[in-house]
Design an enzyme around this catalytic site. Structure first.
Site: not given
Length: 588
Positions: A191, A298, A334, A433, A456-457, A467, A504
Site C-alpha cells: 500500500h 482503490r 473498486r 486477480e 499485482n495480485d 508481493r 490495471c
C-alpha cells in the site's frame, strides 16, 4: 559512501538529506522506570489524554458541520471513553505499582478493554472493538509520535528513512515537502509503495539495514529507477546523479507536452489509457497526464489513511468528488480491498496467520455485511452524478461474485424505497486477480459487464510470492510465463463473450510491458497518472502487428528471464529515449 540495494517502487532520482523517522506503530518499550519517574510518566499520560480529547472535540465539531449529528456520534463515543476514569485510572495505577512507562500502561489497558468488548454477546458492543484500537493509536501517537512534528519543520530536500511506513504517514509527505523516502521493509505493490507512486515521490523499499546505516542529516540519493539508496555519496557519484536527474526532468517535461495527444498506434488502433487513484483529489492529475477516466479507485485508502471507519457520508463525498471531477469520463470504483493490510490485522483480536490467503477483500466484505452495505450505498449514490462502474476485487469463486451482486441489489432496493437517486443500470465488473478467476473466466464473463486484470495480485497468487516481502522480491515478475498464459486466457474469454477487459496492475504502467500487453489483446490500460505519458509514448510508436509478434515470441519462452530480456531489448529498440539516462524498471 554506502550503496544499499532495495526495490524500486516509485521512479525518479532525488538528492537530499536523510531524515530518520521512527515507526510509531512499533510495539511499545517493555523497559522499567524507577520510582522517581512515576510522577513524570503519569503526567505524560494525562497530557496525551488531554491532547487526544482536544483533537476529538475538533473532529466532532467538524463532522457535525459537514456531515450531520449522526456522523459526529462516533467522536462523542471516543470522547466518553477517554473521560471515563475506569479506563484511565488503571493506567495511572499500573505506572505507579509496576513501574512501567506510560506507553506500556496505555497499550495494555486498551487491549484489556478491546477483549472485553469482543467477548460481549451483543453485536453492538463487539463492533466497538475498532473504536478502542483507534483510541489506542491516537493516545500512543501523542506519547511516542512527537518525532513527526519536527518533520513538518524540516527542509524541503528531506529524504525520509524508516523501518516501515503506513499509508497515513506517506499521505502526509506531500504537505510536508518530503522529497523522497526509503524503508527497510516492504515490497513493490505494498500500500505504501502504491501511495508513493500516486504522490510522485521517488521511493525505494526493502533496503533491510538502511535505518542502521544512515544518520540524520546525511547526504543521500534515492534512485527510484534502479532501486538503490546511496548514503553519503562521494563527489563523482553525486555529479553523475545530478546529471541523471536533469536528463530525467527534461524527458518528463517533453512527455508532458504531448499528454493530451491521442493514444493511437501507428496503424490506427486506439488504446484507452486510464488512471489508478487512491483518493478523489487525484482525478484532475489523471486528466492532466492524459488519462481518459479512472480505471481503478482503490477505495480502501479511505480506511488506511484515516483513524476511524469512514462513514457513509465521508465515502459518498469522496466518490461524488471523483465522479464530478472526471467531467463525464468514466470512474471505476473498486469496492474495499481490506483484510490483508495492517489496519485490519492490528485491530483484530485474533490476527490471521496468513492474511493474504485469509478473510481478505471480497471475503472480508461479505463477512462484514453491514459495513459492505454502507459502502455500496455511498458508491451507488455517487452513480447518480455521472458515469460510474462498480468492480468487485479478488473474486475467486462464482459464489462470491453472486453473493456480492445480491448484496448490491439489496442496497439498490433499499435506496429505491427511500427515494434516493442512483443509476439502476450501473455497470458491474470484477477483478481477475487469482488463477481461479482466470481459469474460470469463461463462466465469469456470463455474469459481469467487464473484467479488469489486476496483475499485482495475479502475479502473487500464481507464483506463490508475497508481493510485500522484500526477501522474495526477485521472484516477483509479471514476465513469468504462467502469468502471461493466464492473462491471455482471460482476454480470450472476454472477447468470446464481448466483455471489455483492461489491465490495471503496476505492469500496465511499465513501458517495457506496453508492447506485450497490446500484443496479448489489451486495448485498455490503467496506471498511476505519472506513468501515463510514458505508456502513451510507446503506444504512439508501435503498430499492433509488431506487438502481436512480440507477444507470440514471449509465449514461446519458458522462463521469466528470457521474457524479461526479450521485452527489454524490444523497448530499447523501439523507444530508446525512454531509457537513456533513466532506466524505468519499477513496474515489474
Amino acid at each position: 559512501m554506502r550503496e544499499m540495494p532495495g526495490i524500486a517502487v516509485s521512479p525518479a532520482v532525488v538528492i537530499g538529506r536523510a531524515f530518520l523517522l521512527d515507526d510509531i506503530r512499533r510495539p511499545v518499550s517493555s523497559r522499567s522506570i524507577n520510582s522517581g519517574e512515576v510522577q513524570n510518566e503519569q503526567a505524560r499520560l494525562d497530557e496525551a489524554v488531554e491532547a487526544s480529547l482536544a483533537e476529538l472535540a475538533e473532529l466532532r465539531t467538524r463532522a457535525e458541520e459537514e456531515f450531520g449529528r449522526d456522523a459526529a456520534q462516533i467522536f462523542a463515543f471516543h470522547q466518553g471513553m477517554l473521560m471515563d476514569k475506569t479506563l484511565i485510572d488503571p493506567m495511572r495505577q499500573r505506572i505507579a505499582d509496576d513501574h512501567v512507562p506510560a506507553e506500556t500502561a496505555v497499550q495494555e489497558q486498551f487491549r484489556i478493554v478491546a477483549e472485553q468488548f469482543a467477548r460481549m454477546p451483543d453485536t453492538a458492543f463487539r463492533t466497538k472493538v475498532d473504536d478502542v484500537w483507534d483510541l489506542d493509536h491516537r493516545v500512543l501517537r501523542h506519547l511516542i509520535g512527537e518525532h513527526q512534528n519536527r518533520l513538518a519543520d524540516s527542509d524541503t530536500d528531506s529524504v525520509v528513512i524508516a523501518s516501515e511506513l503506513t499509508p497515513t504517514q506517506t499521505a502526509s509527505f506531500r504537505d510536508q515537502g518530503v522529497a523522497g523516502f526509503a524503508t527497510d521493509s516492504g515490497g513493490l505493490t505494498s500500500h505504501t509503495a502504491i501511495f508513493a507512486r500516486a504522490l510522485n515521490i521517488p521511493a525505494v523499499v526493502g533496503c533491510e539495514s538502511l535505518v542502521d546505516t544512515a544518520r540524520d542529516g546525511d547526504p543521500i540519493i534515492i534512485d527510484g529507477d534502479q532501486g538503490l539508496v546511496i548514503v553519503r555519496p562521494d563527489e563523482e557519484t553525486l555529479e553523475r546523479y545530478e546529471e541523471r536527474a536533469r536528463v530525467a526532468a527534461a524527458l518528463a517535461a517533453s512527455l508532458r507536452e504531448t499528454a493530451n495527444e491521442p493514444a493511437i498506434t501507428t496503424d490506427g488502433v486506439e488504446i484507452e489509457l486510464l488512471g489508478n487513484i487512491e483518493y478523489a483529489a487525484e482525478v484532475p492529475t489523471v486528466l492532466e497526464y492524459g488519462g481518459r477516466g479512472v480505471g481503478l479507485f482503490r477505495t480502501e485508502y479511505l480506511w488506511l489513511t484515516s483513524d476511524h471507519e469512514p462513514t457513509e457520508e465521508e465515502q459518498y463525498k469522496a466518490f461524488a468528488e471523483s465522479v464530478g471531477s472526471a467531467d463525464g469520463l468514466p470512474v471505476t470504483i473498486r469496492t474495499f480491498d481490506l483484510g490483508a493490510d495492517k489496519y485490519t490485522q492490528q485491530r483484530a483480536m485474533n490476527p490471521e496467520r496468513n492474511p493474504f490467503l485469509g478473510e481478505r477483500s471480497i471475503r472480508y466484505c461479505l463477512t462484514n455485511i453491514s459495513m459492505f452495505k454502507q459502502h455500496l450505498r455511498a458508491v451507488l449514490r455517487a452513480s447518480a452524478i455521472g458515469p460510474l462502474k462498480i468492480m468487485f476485487p479478488l473474486i475467486s469463486t462464482m459464489m462470491e461474485l453472486r453473493q456480492a451482486k445480491l448484496v448490491l441489489h439489496d442496497v439498490m432496493e433499499d435506496l429505491a424505497e427511500e427515494g434516493i437517486a442512483f443509476d439502476p443500470n450501473v455497470k458491474i465488473g470484477m477483478m481477475v486477480e487469482t488463477p481461479a478467476a482466470a481459469i474460470m473466466s469463461t463462466s465469469f464473463a456470463r455474469e459481469v459487464d467487464f473484467f479488469s486484470v489486476g496483475t499485482n495480485d495475479l502475479i502473487q497468487y500464481t507464483i506463490a510470492v508475497d508481493r510485500t516481502n522484500e526477501r522474495v522480491a526477485n521472484l516477483y515478475s509479471g514476465a513469468d510465463p504462467a502469468v502471461l498464459r493466464l492473462m491471455k486466457d482471460t482476454i480470450r474469454s472476454a472477447r468470446r463473450h464481448e466483455v471489455p477487459v483492461s489491465c490495471c496492475g503496476e505492469v500496465a504502467g511499465d513501458p517495457e510491458y506496453t508492447m506485450l500487453l497490446l500484443g496479448l489483446g489489451f486495448r485498455t490500460l490503467s496506471a498511476s497518472p505519472s506513468r501515463l505519458p510514458y505508456v502513451k509514448r510507446v503506444v504512439r510508436s508501435v503498430d499492433i502487428n509488431a506487438c502481436e509478434l512480440l507477444a507470440r515470441r514471449a509465449g514461446s519462452l519458458d522462463s521469466e528471464r528470457q521474457v524479461t530480456a526479450l521485452l527489454r531489448d524490444a523497448a530499447r529498440k523501439h523507444f530508446p529515449e525512454l531509457f537513456d539516462g533513466r532506466s524505468i524498471e519499477s513496474g515489474v
